[in-house]
Motif scaffolding. Structure first.
Motif, PDB file in Angstrom:
ATOM      1  N   ILE A 252       8.409 114.202  92.870  1.00 26.92           N
ATOM      2  CA  ILE A 252       8.902 115.338  93.657  1.00 26.92           C
ATOM      3  C   ILE A 252       8.634 116.652  92.938  1.00 26.92           C
ATOM      4  CG2 ILE A 252      11.021 116.481  94.471  1.00 26.92           C
ATOM      5  CD1 ILE A 252      12.115 113.573  94.966  1.00 26.92           C
ATOM      6  N   LEU A 253       9.004 116.734  91.679  1.00 28.53           N
ATOM      7  CA  LEU A 253       8.874 118.006  90.942  1.00 28.53           C
ATOM      8  C   LEU A 253       7.423 118.361  90.675  1.00 28.53           C
ATOM      9  CD1 LEU A 253      11.903 117.507  88.564  1.00 28.53           C
ATOM     10  CD2 LEU A 253      11.761 119.038  90.550  1.00 28.53           C
ATOM     11  N   THR A 254       6.559 117.361  90.505  1.00 33.18           N
ATOM     12  CA  THR A 254       5.128 117.649  90.353  1.00 33.18           C
ATOM     13  C   THR A 254       4.582 118.258  91.639  1.00 33.18           C
ATOM     14  OG1 THR A 254       4.833 115.909  88.722  1.00 33.18           O
ATOM     15  CG2 THR A 254       2.854 116.628  89.910  1.00 33.18           C
TER      16      THR A 254
ATOM     17  N   PRO B  65       5.813 123.409 100.409  1.00 32.02           N
ATOM     18  CA  PRO B  65       6.805 123.966 101.327  1.00 32.02           C
ATOM     19  C   PRO B  65       8.233 123.513 101.029  1.00 32.02           C
ATOM     20  CG  PRO B  65       5.726 122.117 102.346  1.00 32.02           C
ATOM     21  CD  PRO B  65       5.084 122.295 100.985  1.00 32.02           C
ATOM     22  N   TRP B  66       8.452 122.760  99.980  1.00 31.01           N
ATOM     23  CA  TRP B  66       9.793 122.269  99.657  1.00 31.01           C
ATOM     24  C   TRP B  66      10.148 122.690  98.245  1.00 31.01           C
ATOM     25  CZ3 TRP B  66       5.704 119.314 101.320  1.00 31.01           C
ATOM     26  CH2 TRP B  66       4.926 118.722 100.322  1.00 31.01           C
ATOM     27  N   ARG B  67      11.436 122.769  97.962  1.00 34.44           N
ATOM     28  CA  ARG B  67      11.933 123.199  96.666  1.00 34.44           C
ATOM     29  C   ARG B  67      13.246 122.514  96.339  1.00 34.44           C
ATOM     30  NH1 ARG B  67       7.499 124.590  95.562  1.00 34.44           N
ATOM     31  NH2 ARG B  67       6.676 126.674  95.694  1.00 34.44           N
TER      32      ARG B  67
ATOM     33  N   ALA C 196      12.471 121.883  87.506  1.00 34.74           N
ATOM     34  CA  ALA C 196      11.108 121.742  86.996  1.00 34.74           C
ATOM     35  C   ALA C 196      10.946 120.347  86.395  1.00 34.74           C
ATOM     36  CB  ALA C 196      10.821 122.805  85.949  1.00 34.74           C
ATOM     37  N   LEU C 197       9.717 119.959  86.130  1.00 34.23           N
ATOM     38  CA  LEU C 197       9.416 118.605  85.667  1.00 34.23           C
ATOM     39  C   LEU C 197      10.282 118.147  84.485  1.00 34.23           C
ATOM     40  CD1 LEU C 197       7.691 116.159  86.269  1.00 34.23           C
ATOM     41  CD2 LEU C 197       5.888 117.147  84.850  1.00 34.23           C
ATOM     42  N   PRO C 198      10.569 118.987  83.494  1.00 38.69           N
ATOM     43  CA  PRO C 198      11.432 118.516  82.398  1.00 38.69           C
ATOM     44  C   PRO C 198      12.858 118.145  82.831  1.00 38.69           C
ATOM     45  CG  PRO C 198      10.222 120.483  81.728  1.00 38.69           C
ATOM     46  CD  PRO C 198       9.998 120.309  83.207  1.00 38.69           C
TER      47      PRO C 198
END
Length: 172
Positions: free
Chosen positions: A55-57, A65-67, A12-14
């Motif tokens: 990327i995380l945003t 579609p990506w993780r 995640a963003l953090p």
């Protein structure tokens, strides 16, 4: 040495700063002697933080579609994996493993395998690109059912040409 304890969770963003630090350190560890030292010395955590924030945003969007997932070792990132739609137009639509990096001090801990296992739940069939001079990574991917399909490419990264080989896996 006591075994490492780790949890796998979606990034995640953090997590951008921790991911950036691992990204740079893992490149320096995995590619020392395989890439010019000047390229490795020129890697910037601050540049990677900005990249990971983007990327995380985008991954936070519900339809993304990506993780990416990370291996959390008592509050510190020890590795990560990112997957998404394949960028290879010569293959039928499938998932591509964009990146899998684990810090050297976590080698053999099971962190890399745990990351691969989580991504494998979403990734059938799967492809990836691996540096031609990276036998450790190639062996890991072979143990996970990947095989070379004969495709290769040369990418340029900061003025350095890197030869990569494609590996594919039809099913987990």
């Amino acid at each position: 040495m006591a075994p490492l304890r780790f949890d796998i969770r979606q990034a995640a963003l953090p997590d951008a700063h921790g991911l950036a630090e691992v990204h740079v350190r893992a490149w320096r560890e995995a590619y020392a002697g395989r890439m010019p030292q000047s390229l490795l010395d020129g890697l910037s955590v601050s540049d990677r933080i900005a990249s990971w924030q983007r990327i995380l945003t985008s991954e936070a969007e519900p339809e993304a579609p990506w993780r990416s997932w990370l291996s959390d070792n008592e509050g510190r990132v020890a590795g990560f994996i990112s997957i998404g739609p394949s960028r290879d137009e010569d293959l039928p639509p499938h998932i591509e493993l964009y990146a899998l990096y684990v810090l050297a001090d976590a080698y053999g801990s099971g962190a890399g395998q745990a990351l691969m296992d989580v991504a494998s739940d979403f990734a059938r069939p799967t492809s990836l690109w691996v540096l031609d001079d990276n036998p450790r990574a190639q062996a890991f991917y072979r143990r996970n059912g990947f095989a070379f399909d004969g495709a290769e490419k040369v990418d340029e990264y900061n003025g350095v040409k890197l030869r990569e080989l494609r590996m594919v896996r039809d099913e987990v």
